[in-house]
Motif scaffolding. Structure first.
Motif, short mmCIF file in Angstrom:
data_model
loop_
_atom_site.label_atom_id
_atom_site.label_comp_id
_atom_site.label_asym_id
_atom_site.label_seq_id
_atom_site.Cartn_x
_atom_site.Cartn_y
_atom_site.Cartn_z
N ARG A 83 0.81 -1.22 0.00
CA ARG A 83 0.00 0.00 0.00
C ARG A 83 0.85 1.27 0.00
NH1 ARG A 83 -5.32 -0.86 1.69
NH2 ARG A 83 -5.77 -3.04 2.22
N HIS A 84 2.15 1.10 0.07
CA HIS A 84 3.07 2.24 0.13
C HIS A 84 4.30 1.96 -0.71
CE1 HIS A 84 0.80 2.49 3.94
NE2 HIS A 84 1.04 3.77 3.94
N LEU A 85 4.92 3.03 -1.17
CA LEU A 85 6.30 2.99 -1.64
C LEU A 85 7.13 3.63 -0.55
CD1 LEU A 85 6.08 4.36 -5.30
CD2 LEU A 85 6.20 1.97 -4.59
N THR A 86 8.30 3.09 -0.31
CA THR A 86 9.20 3.71 0.65
C THR A 86 10.52 4.02 -0.04
OG1 THR A 86 8.19 2.49 2.48
CG2 THR A 86 10.30 3.54 2.90
N VAL A 87 10.89 5.30 -0.03
CA VAL A 87 12.17 5.71 -0.59
C VAL A 87 13.22 5.57 0.49
CG1 VAL A 87 13.47 7.61 -1.64
CG2 VAL A 87 11.04 7.31 -2.20
N PHE A 88 14.26 4.82 0.19
CA PHE A 88 15.37 4.61 1.12
C PHE A 88 16.61 5.34 0.59
CE2 PHE A 88 12.76 1.52 3.01
CZ PHE A 88 13.37 0.95 4.11
N GLY A 89 17.49 5.70 1.50
CA GLY A 89 18.74 6.34 1.11
C GLY A 89 19.90 5.82 1.93
N GLN A 90 21.08 5.99 1.37
CA GLN A 90 22.31 5.50 2.00
C GLN A 90 23.39 6.55 1.86
OE1 GLN A 90 24.09 2.24 -0.20
NE2 GLN A 90 24.65 1.17 1.68
N SER A 91 23.95 6.98 2.97
CA SER A 91 24.95 8.05 2.92
C SER A 91 26.29 7.55 2.42
CB SER A 91 25.11 8.69 4.30
OG SER A 91 25.48 7.72 5.26
N LYS A 92 26.65 6.30 2.77
CA LYS A 92 27.87 5.66 2.28
C LYS A 92 27.55 4.19 2.05
CE LYS A 92 31.06 8.66 4.86
NZ LYS A 92 32.13 8.70 5.90
N ARG A 93 28.28 3.56 1.13
CA ARG A 93 27.96 2.18 0.77
C ARG A 93 28.09 1.19 1.92
NH1 ARG A 93 27.36 0.19 -4.49
NH2 ARG A 93 27.28 1.82 -6.06
N ASP A 94 28.92 1.50 2.90
CA ASP A 94 29.09 0.58 4.02
C ASP A 94 28.22 0.96 5.21
OD1 ASP A 94 30.44 2.88 4.65
OD2 ASP A 94 32.24 1.88 5.41
N GLU A 95 27.31 1.92 5.02
CA GLU A 95 26.39 2.33 6.07
C GLU A 95 24.98 1.85 5.74
OE1 GLU A 95 26.68 6.45 7.00
OE2 GLU A 95 28.79 6.31 7.62
N PRO A 96 24.07 1.78 6.73
CA PRO A 96 22.73 1.26 6.48
C PRO A 96 21.92 2.14 5.53
CG PRO A 96 23.22 1.29 8.83
CD PRO A 96 24.29 2.08 8.15
N MET A 97 21.11 1.49 4.69
CA MET A 97 20.08 2.23 3.96
C MET A 97 18.94 2.46 4.95
SD MET A 97 19.87 1.00 0.01
CE MET A 97 19.59 2.67 -0.55
N VAL A 98 18.41 3.66 4.96
CA VAL A 98 17.35 4.00 5.91
C VAL A 98 16.17 4.62 5.17
CG1 VAL A 98 18.95 4.31 7.82
CG2 VAL A 98 18.34 6.28 6.41
N ALA A 99 15.00 4.48 5.76
CA ALA A 99 13.79 5.02 5.15
C ALA A 99 13.81 6.54 5.23
CB ALA A 99 12.57 4.47 5.87
N ILE A 100 13.55 7.18 4.09
CA ILE A 100 13.47 8.64 4.02
C ILE A 100 12.02 9.10 4.03
CG2 ILE A 100 13.96 10.66 2.58
CD1 ILE A 100 16.42 9.19 1.56
N GLU A 101 11.20 8.44 3.20
CA GLU A 101 9.78 8.81 3.17
C GLU A 101 8.94 7.61 2.75
OE1 GLU A 101 6.79 12.02 1.02
OE2 GLU A 101 8.85 12.59 1.44
N ARG A 102 7.85 7.43 3.46
CA ARG A 102 6.89 6.36 3.17
C ARG A 102 5.68 7.01 2.51
NH1 ARG A 102 6.26 1.27 5.20
NH2 ARG A 102 4.15 0.45 5.36
N ILE A 103 5.34 6.57 1.30
CA ILE A 103 4.36 7.28 0.49
C ILE A 103 3.18 6.35 0.18
CG2 ILE A 103 3.99 8.54 -1.67
CD1 ILE A 103 7.09 8.92 -1.73
N PRO A 104 1.97 6.69 0.63
CA PRO A 104 0.81 5.81 0.40
C PRO A 104 0.34 5.86 -1.04
CG PRO A 104 0.14 7.83 1.51
CD PRO A 104 1.63 7.87 1.45
N PHE A 105 -0.24 4.75 -1.49
CA PHE A 105 -0.84 4.70 -2.82
C PHE A 105 -2.15 5.48 -2.82
CE2 PHE A 105 1.00 0.21 -3.86
CZ PHE A 105 2.28 0.73 -3.83
#
Length: 237
Positions: free
Chosen positions: A211-233
């Protein structure tokens, strides 16, 4: 969720917060979608804590998710704000998609949650995501392409890699939520699989709704990808 400037992004299916699926991912990987570690990682008999940490390195770094648009470096002509605007507009035209009943499976030699059957609607959604965000993707370097080619790609996967920057999209797409990295030792893999069968009981055999898309981002390749924004359909009322 607070916006942040990061150089690498992805568009994922992520579990509903506090759902059984979210609890499974958080307890197994020892981190949540925001990269926080609210609990210690689950333990497995006959597998040391250190070894389990090694066996889940990639899923822990990327977060518990199903991939729609694989991770990409941002085209320098684009911005995070533009990416999020596009994601919101794109999500407005979507309706919830049912993901068929889930099961544990070994793919190659890694363990993942997968649907028991294919879903044309889910495949269509994934393909649409790949296309919708393609303009934001920085083309792969020759080194990155060669890295993918070490996986003995088929002719069609080569074509997907060249066109979309990732070999397992479009007709090659298989929805899954990774729980481990490759586990070569069959006894070790069986031990981890058995532990997951118990931990995943609340979600096994049940369908879920995207029911959502979640855009994830990563500051460096060896660091965790984290949720930036959760977007409802669908459009907000």
């Amino acid at each position: 969720m607070a916006k942040q400037s990061v150089p690498r992004y992805a568009v994922y299916f992520a579990p509903e917060p506090n759902s059984d699926l979210d609890v499974l991912g958080t307890s197994w990987l020892g981190r949540d979608m925001d990269g926080k570690e609210p609990h210690g990682q689950a333990l497995v008999s006959n597998v040391s804590k250190h070894r389990l940490n090694e066996l889940t390195e990639s899923p822990r770094r990327y977060g518990f998710h199903g991939t729609f648009k694989p991770p990409f470096e941002l085209n320098p002509t684009m911005s995070l704000d533009a990416l999020l605007r596009t994601a919101r507009i794109f999500a407005c035209g979507l309706s919830p998609v049912e993901i068929p009943r889930l099961e544990l499976a070994v793919i190659g030699k890694f363990i993942a949650l997968t649907p028991v059957s294919q879903s044309a609607a889910l495949e269509k959604l994934s393909a649409a995501c790949v296309r919708a965000f393609e303009a934001f993707r920085e083309p792969l370097t020759d080194e990155q392409i060669e890295s993918y080619r070490q996986n003995k790609l088929t002719v069609h996967q080569e074509q997907m890699l060249e066109h979309w920057g990732y070999p397992y999209v479009m007709e090659e797409f298989q929805f899954h939520m990774s729980l481990t990295d490759r586990i070569d030792d069959s006894d070790e893999r069986d031990a981890v699989f058995s532990a997951l069968e118990k931990l995943a009981q609340p979600v096994l055999g049940k369908s879920i709704s995207a029911r959502h898309l979640t855009v994830f981002g990563q500051s460096k390749r060896d660091e965790p990808m984290v949720a930036i924004e959760r977007i409802p359909f669908g459009r907000s009322k």
